[in-house]
Design a protein around this motif. Structure first.
Motif, short mmCIF file in Angstrom:
data_model
loop_
_atom_site.label_atom_id
_atom_site.label_comp_id
_atom_site.label_asym_id
_atom_site.label_seq_id
_atom_site.Cartn_x
_atom_site.Cartn_y
_atom_site.Cartn_z
N ASP A 88 -57.15 -56.97 75.76
CA ASP A 88 -58.43 -56.45 75.80
C ASP A 88 -59.75 -56.89 75.04
O ASP A 88 -60.80 -56.45 75.43
CB ASP A 88 -58.31 -54.83 75.34
N GLU A 89 -59.44 -57.64 74.18
CA GLU A 89 -60.55 -58.62 73.64
C GLU A 89 -60.10 -59.63 73.09
O GLU A 89 -58.99 -60.16 73.00
CB GLU A 89 -60.88 -57.47 72.38
N SER A 90 -61.29 -60.68 72.73
CA SER A 90 -61.21 -62.12 72.30
C SER A 90 -59.99 -62.07 71.03
O SER A 90 -60.05 -61.28 70.11
CB SER A 90 -62.15 -62.53 72.16
N ARG A 91 -59.07 -63.02 71.00
CA ARG A 91 -58.32 -63.17 69.79
C ARG A 91 -59.38 -63.83 68.83
O ARG A 91 -60.16 -64.57 68.95
CB ARG A 91 -57.17 -63.98 69.89
N ARG A 92 -58.90 -63.52 67.48
CA ARG A 92 -59.89 -63.97 66.27
C ARG A 92 -59.44 -65.48 66.20
O ARG A 92 -58.29 -65.85 66.37
CB ARG A 92 -59.25 -63.23 65.11
N LEU A 93 -60.62 -66.14 66.21
CA LEU A 93 -60.21 -67.65 66.10
C LEU A 93 -59.89 -68.10 64.59
O LEU A 93 -60.54 -67.66 63.85
CB LEU A 93 -61.55 -68.38 66.63
N LEU A 94 -58.86 -68.96 64.63
CA LEU A 94 -58.37 -69.39 63.32
C LEU A 94 -58.78 -70.76 62.97
O LEU A 94 -58.88 -71.57 63.78
CB LEU A 94 -56.67 -69.27 63.34
N VAL A 163 -57.82 -62.34 83.90
CA VAL A 163 -58.97 -62.38 84.06
C VAL A 163 -59.62 -61.08 84.58
O VAL A 163 -60.47 -60.51 84.02
CB VAL A 163 -59.22 -63.63 85.00
N LYS A 164 -59.04 -60.67 85.89
CA LYS A 164 -59.57 -59.37 86.34
C LYS A 164 -59.63 -57.95 85.54
O LYS A 164 -60.56 -57.55 85.82
CB LYS A 164 -58.81 -59.33 87.84
N GLU A 168 -62.92 -56.23 85.36
CA GLU A 168 -63.17 -54.80 85.69
C GLU A 168 -63.35 -53.78 84.63
O GLU A 168 -64.12 -52.84 84.83
CB GLU A 168 -61.86 -54.43 86.30
N ARG A 169 -62.74 -53.95 83.50
CA ARG A 169 -63.22 -53.16 82.28
C ARG A 169 -64.66 -53.49 81.60
O ARG A 169 -64.89 -52.68 80.57
CB ARG A 169 -62.15 -53.06 81.14
N GLN A 170 -65.28 -54.43 82.15
CA GLN A 170 -66.37 -54.88 81.71
C GLN A 170 -66.35 -55.29 80.23
O GLN A 170 -67.25 -55.06 79.39
CB GLN A 170 -67.59 -54.06 81.74
N GLN A 171 -65.14 -55.60 79.79
CA GLN A 171 -64.78 -56.24 78.53
C GLN A 171 -64.93 -57.97 78.51
O GLN A 171 -64.68 -58.59 79.35
CB GLN A 171 -63.34 -56.23 78.11
N GLU A 172 -65.61 -58.39 77.46
CA GLU A 172 -66.21 -59.86 77.48
C GLU A 172 -65.00 -60.72 77.52
O GLU A 172 -63.83 -60.70 76.78
CB GLU A 172 -66.85 -60.21 76.23
N LEU A 173 -64.89 -61.86 78.43
CA LEU A 173 -64.13 -62.98 78.60
C LEU A 173 -64.69 -64.07 78.32
O LEU A 173 -65.59 -64.63 79.24
CB LEU A 173 -63.50 -63.02 79.89
#
Length: 421
Positions: A88-94, A163-164, A168-173
């Motif tokens: 649902d959200e971006s993974r924390r970058l390591l 992606v879709k 659709e949930r207007q969550q940032e990609l």
């Protein structure tokens, strides 16, 4: 009765591993006539794999056991991007150093499940451990766009669920994550070039990413690639596999003890015992059928077998047997099992008295004082098998047993020993 002719697909179908297969007849025929090289990727997001990673590891194990060659692909490169599938959200970058440390912790577990060959004694189906950082970290961006990027349609990429759903949930990609499916497809092609790999396996949420790789292999090399996905495993009550109130069930012994790991499987829901025996042990199917048919209190015997066999695969037979013996001593004989988790406390702390709230949080049996208070109210807290009724209770030198420890219990199944030092 399976319709497959190859041992490989027969075993997977019989044990419940198959969700989807691309061109199953062609893959079945190839598995009958040649040694297939197949891979599964594992991103390095934590210092250990967890129970949720067990099913793909077992897929690789059965691939090798039926005569084929597995590749465990470490995602040293793709971990720097992050797979958006099912997120649902971006993974924390390591940072690169953290990824490399995680990779070291993950590698060790595969030697429990796969046979890796060396030098002149290597067999045709010995496992390979690869790291996609070896090719992804040195890519030339313009050359990569011209060779690989031109084969990907934005229209098609936008249609993929990973992606879709985010859009659709207007969550940032991010553009970074959007590239993940291209990199995964490129991994497939690179493993084909290096090792002749023609099959990628993974969870059902990876189907779209794998199909991208199949298409890229056809476009770049006119090669036939295959996809095989397994079902995403949840418990009968709908809970996600490998998650408990205490957090993830890690496979490394320094993060979750063999005893706690054994207990995780012992607590399997009745309706899941047969399915989990097929997926997470190597017991014969007729023995599994016998165990799964047990009813009432007898199903607990099947759960103990599941716990011991699953623990033996990850931690070795000796640790599994010790965990089973500890559980038997603790629960059935009323004693103190030798391999119960142990937390050290100083003699000075004991002399001054340790509050029951502090002790249970320190022992890892609860996350907060409030959680301990609620457990006391529910009659779920015991010290040396004596129920605690007040959150003002304290633990002192008088509570040390003749065995030199203090037993803390949360409910009937979770125990930790306090050991004075």
């Amino acid at each position: 009765m399976s319709a497959y002719k190859s041992d490989f697909l027969n075993v997977l179908a019989g044990r419940g591993f198959i969700h989807q297969v691309s061109e199953p007849e062609a893959l079945d025929a190839l598995a009958c006539s040649a040694t297939i090289t197949a891979y599964i990727g594992f991103d390095c997001t934590a210092p250990s794999l967890h129970v949720g990673s067990l099913l793909p590891i077992m897929l690789l194990r059965w691939l090798q056991q039926t005569g084929h060659r597995p590749i465990a692909l470490m995602g040293g490169g793709t971990t720097r991007v992050g797979d958006p599938s099912g997120k649902d959200e971006s993974r924390r970058l390591l940072a690169a150093a953290a990824i490399n440390e995680n990779l070291k912790g993950m590698r060790a577990i595969f030697t429990r499940f796969l046979r890796f060959g060396e030098g002149a004694h290597a067999a045709a189906n010995d496992a390979i451990m690869a790291d996609n950082a070896d090719w992804l970290n040195t890519l030339n961006y313009i050359d990569f766009l011209r060779e690989v990027g031109r084969h990907f349609s934005i229209n098609r990429m936008l249609a993929f669920d990973s992606v879709k759903l985010r859009l659709e949930r207007q969550q940032e990609l991010s553009f970074l994550e959007f590239n993940y499916m291209i990199l995964q497809a490129y991994d497939f092609v690179e493993l084909y070039r290096r090792y002749g790999c023609v099959l990628q396996m993974g969870g059902s949420d990876q189907w779209g990413n794998i199909v991208n790789g199949i298409d890229l292999g056809r476009r770049l090399h006119n090669a036939q690639f295959f996809a095989l996905t397994s079902p995403l495993i949840t418990t009968s009550s709908g809970a996600k596999m490998g998650k408990t109130a205490a957090g993830a069930v890690w496979l490394n012994a320094d993060m979750v003890s063999p005893y706690d790991y054994w207990q995780y499987w012992r607590n399997t829901e009745d309706a899941d015992v047969g399915r989990f025996l097929k997926l997470f042990t190597v017991l014969p199917l007729d023995e599994i059928a016998r165990l799964a048919a047990l009813k009432g209190e007898e199903i607990n015997e099947a759960k103990k077998v599941l716990a011991t066999e699953a623990t033996a695969l990850v931690h070795g037979r000796a640790a599994a047997d010790e965990a089973a013996a500890t559980a038997r001593t603790t629960f059935e004989e009323g004693g103190l099992g030798a391999s119960l988790p142990t937390v050290q406390v100083s003699q000075a702390e004991l002399k001054a008295g340790i509050g029951v709230l502090t002790a249970f949080v320190k022992a890892g049996l609860a996350a907060s004082n409030g959680e301990v208070r609620r457990a006391i109210a529910n009659n779920a807290i015991m010290i040396n098998d004596v129920r605690v009724t007040s959150d003002k209770a304290a633990i002192g030198e008088a509570d040390v047993t003749p065995g030199g420890v203090i037993k803390l219990s949360l409910g009937r199944k979770r125990h930790v020993l306090l050991k004075p030092v």
